[in-house]
Design a protein around this motif. Structure first.
Motif, mmCIF file in Angstrom:
data_model
loop_
_atom_site.group_PDB
_atom_site.id
_atom_site.type_symbol
_atom_site.label_atom_id
_atom_site.label_comp_id
_atom_site.label_asym_id
_atom_site.label_seq_id
_atom_site.Cartn_x
_atom_site.Cartn_y
_atom_site.Cartn_z
ATOM 1 N N THR A 97 0.825 -1.203 0.000
ATOM 2 C CA THR A 97 0.000 0.000 0.000
ATOM 3 C C THR A 97 0.861 1.256 0.000
ATOM 4 N N ALA A 98 1.918 1.262 0.796
ATOM 5 C CA ALA A 98 2.806 2.430 0.841
ATOM 6 C C ALA A 98 3.501 2.644 -0.503
ATOM 7 N N ASN A 99 3.984 1.578 -1.120
ATOM 8 C CA ASN A 99 4.647 1.707 -2.417
ATOM 9 C C ASN A 99 3.689 2.173 -3.506
ATOM 10 N N LEU A 100 2.494 1.613 -3.532
ATOM 11 C CA LEU A 100 1.517 2.011 -4.550
ATOM 12 C C LEU A 100 1.114 3.468 -4.359
ATOM 13 N N LEU A 104 1.643 6.372 -7.205
ATOM 14 C CA LEU A 104 0.524 7.168 -7.725
ATOM 15 C C LEU A 104 0.667 8.644 -7.381
ATOM 16 N N THR A 105 1.192 8.957 -6.203
ATOM 17 C CA THR A 105 1.388 10.353 -5.812
ATOM 18 C C THR A 105 2.466 10.998 -6.657
ATOM 19 N N GLU A 106 3.548 10.291 -6.918
ATOM 20 C CA GLU A 106 4.642 10.826 -7.724
ATOM 21 C C GLU A 106 4.160 11.139 -9.125
ATOM 22 N N ARG A 107 3.282 10.339 -9.660
ATOM 23 C CA ARG A 107 2.774 10.578 -11.012
ATOM 24 C C ARG A 107 1.919 11.834 -11.082
ATOM 25 N N THR A 108 1.219 12.144 -10.017
ATOM 26 C CA THR A 108 0.344 13.314 -10.071
ATOM 27 C C THR A 108 1.068 14.597 -9.726
ATOM 28 N N THR A 109 2.192 14.521 -9.003
ATOM 29 C CA THR A 109 2.878 15.741 -8.580
ATOM 30 C C THR A 109 4.160 16.010 -9.349
ATOM 31 N N ALA A 110 4.516 15.171 -10.304
ATOM 32 C CA ALA A 110 5.749 15.388 -11.057
ATOM 33 C C ALA A 110 5.628 16.654 -11.900
ATOM 34 N N LYS A 111 6.648 17.532 -11.798
ATOM 35 C CA LYS A 111 6.633 18.778 -12.560
ATOM 36 C C LYS A 111 7.299 18.549 -13.906
ATOM 37 N N PRO A 112 6.769 19.182 -14.925
ATOM 38 C CA PRO A 112 7.389 19.022 -16.242
ATOM 39 C C PRO A 112 8.738 19.736 -16.274
#
Length: 130
Positions: A97-100, A104-112
């Motif tokens: 759960t922590a890894n998932l 998922l959080t990294e994908r939504t907060t990654a800056k271009p």
């Protein structure tokens, strides 16, 4: 000159639920679960009739041993095996759960990236780390 950038995979990937663990860890967890279940069944059998009935229950629902009370188990050793495997699997669920969540959080907060390509870096005479 070359750019090293992080490649983002498609967030609509249907297999994203399997990414927190690699294949080897999935196989190890499955082997532990199946092996422990077989051990519990072997510890609990007393007669040939017990073997057939326990095997039928295992085939119908292998999770039955881990989801119900351990009071129906007669052997103390089988209760300890169920307790140990349940503890191990609960830790695995928490890590999963922590890894998932992290993925998922990294994908939504990654800056271009502020740069689009190498030509833009050259045109603007930007400094690049080396």
């Amino acid at each position: 000159m070359a750019m090293v950038v992080k490649v983002r995979s498609d967030s609509k990937n249907g297999w994203i639920l399997l990414t927190p663990f690699d294949r080897l860890l999935w196989l190890i967890l499955a082997a532990i679960f199946v092996g422990a279940t077989v051990i519990v069944i072997l510890l609990e059998i007393k007669t040939k009739h017990d073997v057939e009935s326990k095997f039928k229950h295992f085939v119908r629902n292998p999770f039955l041993i881990y989801m119900s009370d351990v009071e129906f188990l007669k052997s103390g050793a089988s209760k300890w095996v169920v307790l140990a495997v349940t503890f191990l699997l609960s830790i695995a669920v928490q890590v999963y759960t922590a890894n998932l969540t992290s993925i998922l959080t990294e994908r939504t907060t990654a800056k271009p990236s502020p740069w689009k390509d190498l030509q833009e870096i050259k045109r603007n005479s930007r400094l690049v780390g080396y």
